[in-house]
Write an enzyme that holds these catalytic residues in place. Structure first.
Site, mmCIF file in Angstrom:
data_model
loop_
_atom_site.group_PDB
_atom_site.id
_atom_site.type_symbol
_atom_site.label_atom_id
_atom_site.label_comp_id
_atom_site.label_asym_id
_atom_site.label_seq_id
_atom_site.Cartn_x
_atom_site.Cartn_y
_atom_site.Cartn_z
ATOM 1 N N ASP A 184 0.714 -0.820 -0.077
ATOM 2 C CA ASP A 184 -0.376 0.016 0.124
ATOM 3 C C ASP A 184 0.818 1.239 -0.261
ATOM 4 O OD1 ASP A 184 1.366 0.453 2.509
ATOM 5 O OD2 ASP A 184 -1.190 0.013 3.165
ATOM 6 N N CYS A 233 -7.002 -27.607 7.133
ATOM 7 C CA CYS A 233 -5.642 -27.076 6.666
ATOM 8 C C CYS A 233 -4.665 -28.256 8.204
ATOM 9 C CB CYS A 233 -5.885 -25.865 6.910
ATOM 10 S SG CYS A 233 -6.915 -25.800 9.040
ATOM 11 N N ASP A 277 -7.200 -7.264 0.548
ATOM 12 C CA ASP A 277 -6.998 -7.562 1.291
ATOM 13 C C ASP A 277 -7.636 -7.521 3.001
ATOM 14 O OD1 ASP A 277 -6.305 -4.264 1.303
ATOM 15 O OD2 ASP A 277 -5.661 -4.652 3.152
ATOM 16 N N CYS A 313 -12.656 -28.942 6.783
ATOM 17 C CA CYS A 313 -11.352 -27.883 6.646
ATOM 18 C C CYS A 313 -9.511 -28.626 6.701
ATOM 19 C CB CYS A 313 -11.205 -27.176 7.589
ATOM 20 S SG CYS A 313 -9.492 -26.412 7.522
ATOM 21 N N HIS A 353 -4.991 -21.584 9.978
ATOM 22 C CA HIS A 353 -6.208 -21.657 9.970
ATOM 23 C C HIS A 353 -7.111 -20.697 9.458
ATOM 24 C CE1 HIS A 353 -10.081 -23.921 10.142
ATOM 25 N NE2 HIS A 353 -11.060 -22.232 10.613
ATOM 26 N N CYS A 367 -6.301 -27.305 11.205
ATOM 27 C CA CYS A 367 -7.061 -28.874 11.169
ATOM 28 C C CYS A 367 -7.140 -30.334 11.239
ATOM 29 C CB CYS A 367 -8.556 -28.363 10.228
ATOM 30 S SG CYS A 367 -9.413 -26.661 11.358
#
Lengths: 422, 422
Positions: free
Chosen positions: B146, B359, B319, B357, B388, B362
């Site tokens: 940014d 991930c 974002d 999930c 996660h 998880c």
């Protein structure tokens, strides 16, 4: 003078087949002409015949021809550990700031959990419901748990020690709690650790001989009670040699533990503030009296130099919070000594922490970046620093195993020190 | 009435071939009978002919037949991003609590760095010495930075905006600093980000029309100055549409930016406290006026619902600090809504955070374990929670890309909401 026994208190302990294995009693009397009941005696009795013979989990693979250093393996329920070994400390079911996968990658073989902390939070019963500590924390390698003794004494100013055990308060909410040697075993059985430690008393430094002798004797009696209540889970149980800084007490304590028979022998009550030379003297006064076909564990020690000196004197196992705690404080271990990452001299330093290191952190990040993260208190700083320091410790042990196998440990030790002097 | 011009101030800007591309001036006068010098006019003039034509980095791959959702690719110096995409925020050259390898594993394609923070610490010049932000932080994928505008206005109560730029104080040591649109470009060029953002002004909510119009006009002039000083590094530069909550100002701002010509167009000044409906209204009032062959980026937004609604209305890039910040506060995103991990109902819950999930967190850890870590303030809690939540956000985007490709985005959107209502 005659005393009338007025009361008796105590407890009896049975094994899983309902055989009496030990009992503990207290006698009270009222002296003639008095109305006050007085405690006149307490004793713990053991029925030795119930002790099974112990087969050592240790296999010696190599020995130095010039010192007591040795290389071997310790067999546990979750695999075999190559020794000498350093065990990262995972107090609350996590080695702080790293994942189990990180631990495998950086070369950790076995980790340590703290019974006291897990007993208080989240509780061993909860962990048991999850099938034990391994599954709860997603670590499938061996785990050693301490007994909680050291934490009770170091965190609790008001801990009260009786023959039965330790009365103390939770450091979290002040709740009154009790931990006896039997409880320590049962809790560790619930946690499912591979190596359990007996509950021991902690002897402050300095301590007079009488104080040290009493605490050592009590540790011995607790050790016996621990061994007797142990279930047949296949978990190993290690005895802890106390004795303060008195070589004869250490030797006596070692003999008592050998008489009981453990799967391994630990040295407790060292690195508690005494000079380095005194710690080394105690090692030399104790290790030769331990059976050389069993693992020897120096508890809570220490610096890289301590590890080298411990191995030199025949120690197989070590644990210490130093690599992780120092990592979180920005102090990094390197082959040429210590490095304080926040130092402004590293502001633009593009080199890795240690040019001889091949850890994840050194392969990918500069000193300048690590300094930036540390200055910004970024969580990644603690993660990367912890990986580096643990890798340093584990690699140091691997180098020592190699040196012992090649029977050049004395050369290794000399090179280790001369690198630091540069 | 006649005024004597008493003074002129200003600055002229030249491109890398020494051609005058713009100039800025202020006129001062002394009114008859007065001795006080007064500012009577300021202006920025651009020589439009120096603007190169812009080729879009965006390739459209699929569009919904029922709404504005679309799927595509944005080409950058560090690879191609599949859109719609969520960009994890890495303020200080680290996405908090995770490693670059974690980011790749959880499906992040591009991350965001904050120019304001990096300008203050460790400084863009230091990062430039390291060959840019990618090498400094060990992330080899695309980076968007940014411009620092939002942080200057949100962190600085005393920021002073002039035609030249923003005067402000460092939030760290109070040092007086200045950032103009040209500086913002030069700093981002030093950082070496793949996508740079122009310096913009931030319009508070609520703001009256006059206030919003002035800030929007200034953002437009700054955008032109930014484009003109940009070097030929291959880095992309995006313009930012301001306009407050006034549809006509938004449209006007969009037209001004299109006239200048950018590599992509962002919507700034949304999710600043206005109702959700108003944000969606602003999206609908702006996106259709942007060229549909260029990437559209909704800055600093938002919740999972915001992402779905943004994609529905034609946004390609997002974002937000929400997944990482909430993770550190113990708030986890799941397919059926939000989960506050410290809640006592999870004390013995052996299930993963989200049963749908896959991930790392998880796959390997229970809610009870994550609750335990969070209660103990273990660093691993922040790490696992961040993995996660970021995975949740990145997977949500991947599901949307799939739905758009299969032209079933409306079904996806309906299913997304109905899962949350259960």
């Amino acid at each position: 003078m005659s005393y009338n026994l007025s009361a008796v208190g105590g407890e009896a302990f049975y094994d899983s087949d309902n055989n009496l294995v030990s009992f503990f009693f207290v006698l009270y009397s009222i002296a003639p002409g008095s109305t006050i009941q007085q405690k006149i005696h307490d004793q713990t009795c053991f029925l030795k015949s119930t002790m099974p013979p112990v087969r050592s989990p240790f296999t010696r693979l190599a020995s130095s021809s010039q010192c007591s250093a040795r290389c071997g393996e310790v067999a546990t329920l979750h695999g075999t550990i190559k020794t000498p070994v350093f065990m990262p400390v995972g107090t609350l079911a996590t080695v702080k700031a790293v994942t189990p996968e990180n631990l495998v990658d950086l070369g950790a073989q076995i980790i340590l959990g703290n019974t006291y902390h897990l007993f208080i939070r989240p509780g061993h019963e909860l962990i048991k419901k999850f099938g034990g500590l391994h599954r709860f924390m997603h670590w499938n390698g061996p785990i050693l748990t301490d007994s909680g003794g050291f934490q009770i004494f170091s965190l609790q100013e008001l801990a009260k020690i009786t023959e039965q055990g330790a009365e103390f308060r939770s450091h979290l909410d002040g709740a009154r709690l009790f931990l006896g040697p039997e409880d320590a075993v049962h809790i560790q059985e619930a946690l499912g650790s591979d190596i359990m430690m007996v509950l021991d008393t902690c002897i402050p430094y300095p301590a007079n001989r009488d104080e040290a002798a009493k605490a050592t004797d009590l540790t011995g009696r607790w050790a016996r009670r621990s061994r007797e209540v142990q279930s047949k889970t296949g978990q190993l149980l290690f005895g802890i040699v106390q004795g303060g800084m008195y070589p004869d007490l250490r030797r006596q304590a070692a003999e008592e533990l050998i008489d009981i028979g453990f799967d391994g022998y630990a040295l407790g009550g060292l690195s508690v503030g005494e000079p380095k030379e005194l710690m080394q003297e105690m090692l030399e006064a104790t290790v030769p009296h331990l059976p050389d076909d069993f693992p020897v564990y120096l508890m809570g020690v220490g610096t890289p130099e301590d590890l080298v000196e411990g191995v030199y004197r025949g120690v197989d196992m070590f644990d210490c919070v130093m690599p992780t705690r120092n990592a979180r404080n920005g102090m990094l271990f390197t082959s040429s000594g210590r490095l304080v990452i926040k130092n402004s001299r590293y502001r633009e330093d593009q080199r890795p922490v240690d040019e001889q290191c091949d850890c994840y952190t050194c392969r990918n990040y500069s000193r300048a970046y690590l300094r930036h993260l540390f200055q910004c208190r970024e969580i990644l700083a603690y993660h990367l620093n912890s990986i580096h320091n643990l890798h340093y410790y584990c690699s140091l042990m691997a180098e020592m195993r190699k040196a012992i196998t090649e029977d050049c440990f004395m050369d290794f030790r000399q090179a280790f020190y001369s690198q630091r002097e540069q």
